[in-house]
Design an enzyme around this catalytic site. Sequence first.
Site, PDB file in Angstrom:
ATOM      1  N   CYS A  57       0.822  -1.214   0.000  1.00 48.09           N
ATOM      2  CA  CYS A  57       0.000   0.000   0.000  1.00 48.09           C
ATOM      3  C   CYS A  57       0.856   1.264   0.000  1.00 48.09           C
ATOM      4  O   CYS A  57       1.723   1.438   0.849  1.00 48.09           O
ATOM      5  CB  CYS A  57      -0.882  -0.033   1.241  1.00 48.09           C
ATOM      6  SG  CYS A  57      -1.681   1.522   1.620  1.00 48.09           S
ATOM      7  N   TYR A 189      -5.522   5.634  -8.743  1.00 48.75           N
ATOM      8  CA  TYR A 189      -6.703   4.841  -8.363  1.00 48.75           C
ATOM      9  C   TYR A 189      -7.932   5.314  -9.135  1.00 48.75           C
ATOM     10  O   TYR A 189      -8.778   4.506  -9.528  1.00 48.75           O
ATOM     11  CB  TYR A 189      -6.974   4.955  -6.853  1.00 48.75           C
ATOM     12  CG  TYR A 189      -6.000   4.157  -6.011  1.00 48.75           C
ATOM     13  CD1 TYR A 189      -6.303   2.846  -5.633  1.00 48.75           C
ATOM     14  CD2 TYR A 189      -4.786   4.699  -5.606  1.00 48.75           C
ATOM     15  CE1 TYR A 189      -5.412   2.107  -4.868  1.00 48.75           C
ATOM     16  CE2 TYR A 189      -3.886   3.965  -4.845  1.00 48.75           C
ATOM     17  CZ  TYR A 189      -4.200   2.671  -4.473  1.00 48.75           C
ATOM     18  OH  TYR A 189      -3.325   1.940  -3.723  1.00 48.75           O
TER      19      TYR A 189
END
Length: 324
Positions: A57, A189
Site C-alpha cells: 500500500c 486509483y
Amino acid sequence: MGGRLVNGTWYAEGYEPDADGRFVRQSSVFRDWTRDTEGARFRPEAGRFHLFVSLACPWAHRTLIMRQLRDLEHALPVSIVHPDMLDDGWEFREFPGSTPDPVLGARYMREIYQAADPGFTGRVTVPVLWDRREGTIVNNESRDILRMLDHDWRSVSPQPEPDFAPAALRDEVETTLDAIYEPINNGVYKCGFAQSQAAYEEAADDLFMALAHWDGVLSSQRFLCGNQLTEADICLYTTLVRFDAVYAVHFKCSQNRIVDYPNLWGYLRDLYQRPAFRETTDFTQIRRHYYVSHPFINPTQHIARMPEIDFKAAHDRDRLPEAR
Ligand SMILES: N[C@@H](CCC(=O)N[C@@H](CS)C(=O)NCC(=O)O)C(=O)O
C-alpha cells in the site's frame, strides 16, 4: 476488493462510485494525535504504540519510510498484512515479508478496528497507528502519521534530524502534498477504478498533466520543495515507484511511463537508492497485491511481469544541490 464494517459487522463489498462513475476515497476516521507534551493522552514512548501496514500500500509505505528515516524500528514495531485483499479484507497470513499480529493475535485487520470501536462503520484501511495502553486506534491517516513520526517522536528517535517539514518550508510542503494528492497519489486509483470512460479520461488528463508539471519542476531542483528532502517527496515516491510495474498496466495509466520522464525517472532512482526508501520497497508484495486484489478489473488475477527497469542505475541528480 475488501469490504466495509457497518456498525461493527463485516460486509464484503467493492467501491461505490459517484453518479458519473468516479472513484471516491473515504476520509480517514481516527484522527487523534501523539503529542510529546506533559499529560498528553497519547505521548510517544518506545514500545507503547504499534503500526499496522501493508508493504503493498502506497499510503502505508509512507509511514514505513519515515519510521526508518527516524530510526524508530525498535521503538515502534510493525505488523505487515498479507498482500491479498479480497472478501475478508486485509489478513494476517504467511507470505514472505508479512508478519502475524502480536498485539491482538488477530486473523483479520478488521478485528483491529472492531477492538478500537465495536460499532465502527467504514472501510478497514492501512496504515493504522495503534495504542497498546488504551487498546485503541490513534490514527489511520498516513499523512498524519507521517507528520507525527517526523515532528512528535523526536525525543524517542535516535535520529531526530533533519526536519522533513521545517518551519521555513512548512507552507510549501503542505501545498505540495495537497497538489500531488488528487491528480497523482489518488489519481492512479481514479484511473483504475473509474466506472465510466469519461471518469477515466478526466483522471488520466489530470494525472499526466500533473506528472509533466512536476517533471518540469524537477529539472532545476533536486526535490519537490527545493534542495531539501521533505515529506512531499516521500508521498510522491510511494506512487512513482509503483507506477511502471503496476499502475501503467493494471490501472491503465498508460500514456507515459515514469522512465519516459527524464527528471522524474532520475529523481525516482535518487530516492530509491536511499536505504529507507529501497529497503521498504517490496515489488513482489506490491505486484501481488494489485493484480490479485481487484478481480473486477483483472478477472484472471494473473500477475504481470516486472518491467526491465533498473532502479539501481546511476542517476544524474547530484548535479543539483542537496541541503542536509
Ligand atoms: N487516506 C488513507 C488511505 C488509506 C487506504 O485507502 N489504504 C488502502 C490500501 S492501499 C486500504 O487499506 N484499502 C482497503 C479498502 O479500501 O478496503 C491514508 O492515506 O492513510
